[in-house]
Design an enzyme around this catalytic site. Sequence first.
Site, PDB file in Angstrom:
ATOM      1  N   HIS A  31      -5.189   1.843   6.989  1.00  0.00           N
ATOM      2  CA  HIS A  31      -3.757   2.067   6.780  1.00  0.00           C
ATOM      3  C   HIS A  31      -3.137   2.575   8.079  1.00  0.00           C
ATOM      4  CE1 HIS A  31      -4.596   2.785   2.243  1.00  0.00           C
ATOM      5  NE2 HIS A  31      -4.053   1.594   2.396  1.00  0.00           N
ATOM      6  N   GLU A  46       0.801  -1.225   0.000  1.00  0.00           N
ATOM      7  CA  GLU A  46       0.000   0.000   0.000  1.00  0.00           C
ATOM      8  C   GLU A  46       0.831   1.270   0.000  1.00  0.00           C
ATOM      9  OE1 GLU A  46      -3.678   0.095   0.164  1.00  0.00           O
ATOM     10  OE2 GLU A  46      -3.276  -1.915  -0.623  1.00  0.00           O
ATOM     11  N   CYS A  96      -3.029  11.597   3.341  1.00  0.00           N
ATOM     12  CA  CYS A  96      -3.301  10.732   2.186  1.00  0.00           C
ATOM     13  C   CYS A  96      -2.960  11.424   0.877  1.00  0.00           C
ATOM     14  CB  CYS A  96      -4.782  10.330   2.150  1.00  0.00           C
ATOM     15  SG  CYS A  96      -5.203   8.960   3.242  1.00  0.00           S
TER      16      CYS A  96
END
Length: 448
Positions: A250, A174, A369
């Site tokens: 996450h 990720e 993000c």
Amino acid sequence: MKQFEVNFDGLVGPTHNYAGLSFGNVASQSNANAISSPKQAAKQGLAKMKALADMGMTQGVLAPQERPDIATLRRLGFTGSDARVLENAAKQARQVFLACCSASSMWTANAATVSPSADTADGRVHFTPANLTNKFHRSLEPEVTGRILQATFANEKYFAHHAHLPDNEHFGDEGAANHTRLCSNYCHSGVELFVYGRYAFDTTKPAPKRYPARQTLEASQAIARLHGLDEDSVVFIQQNPDVIDQGVFHNDVIAVGNQNVLFFHEQAFYQKDAVLQEIRRKFGDHPLHFIEVSTDAVPVADAVKTYLFNTQIITLPDNSMAIIAPSECEENENVHRYLSALIASDAPIKEVKYFDVKQSMRNGGGPACLRLRVALTEQEVAVVNPATLINDTQFAKLNRWVDKHYRDVLTENDLRDPQLLIESRTALDELTQLLKLGSVYPFQRQGS
């Protein structure tokens, strides 16, 4: 040698929409099917980039993906003209169609893992695009991401680019959303923290039960090998399975680091005490600050709702630290109280700056993000593609570009409009010229 941490923010794409594609991301699912504003989203992102540049930070921009992804829809059996492909995909396979329209590349914390030259065996900055195998709509990104990164960081003397890991859940990667770096100074070697959710090859180990663990230990280990990192400068940390099941998809939703500060929730890590001991041992004798937030002060639900830890911690030119937080943190009583007390304490973080990024927040991503962190020396900054760095001129050009090409409002039904595809490709073709990227998109490379 002076070194900077440059934030490369993702430019929100013309098809920004709320399809609720990300199982395990509470914000994404709770806002599914809402009407979006691509123009407002892009301008909110650009405003944050410009604000950081105005603070004296070196700020860059990364281009979005081409969406709708006609090439993928054709791979999945839809034929005929582009208009026919859109029409049939929307009618026959709605969820597949929506996935191929996702603008999720705006969250460039998932674009890649980056190791600075101070940490790597060959003294170059290393990039590995994330394969994002856990979500179909994101697994479509790595090849174009790799081309955009190579066009942004093109000098082979200073930059090394790797292919993304194998497209298999055993090596689910990720990117920087599960990676952070601690250091005494950006130009000195640091300790790279790779946070994983599960073991791919040992199912007896702890793992979440409700939501998927997207990052594997084996993927993290592979990235560390590819980047030539010394084992004494790497810590592999398992994310707390229970906190993943509370919507922390996450690590950057529950922890964030900058230089010698690690800011994290008490529930962030599995076997937390041992993890912190290992980090401290490998960090050496330099001052190290662990800022641990208790559940009593901020429940996990509030941390997820406000993205308290999906904030950016930045070091300003005067060497003080500031938090870049979404306005939701200011609006939440628990979180605002905590942050007010934090900056009044003796912690290194002395300021909180709130930003409106609601278009991103509703789709499941906060300020952290939206950016990929790249620590660079002065020499390395000098050979970055200059058209991708934000200054007054480039900011104005990008805003005019958004005004020219983006729709104010976008619904799901608009995504099947062939005119939107034409508008998006026209916009992206112009953007690659503005950012001097060359032909990075499939529609630009057909027949090449």
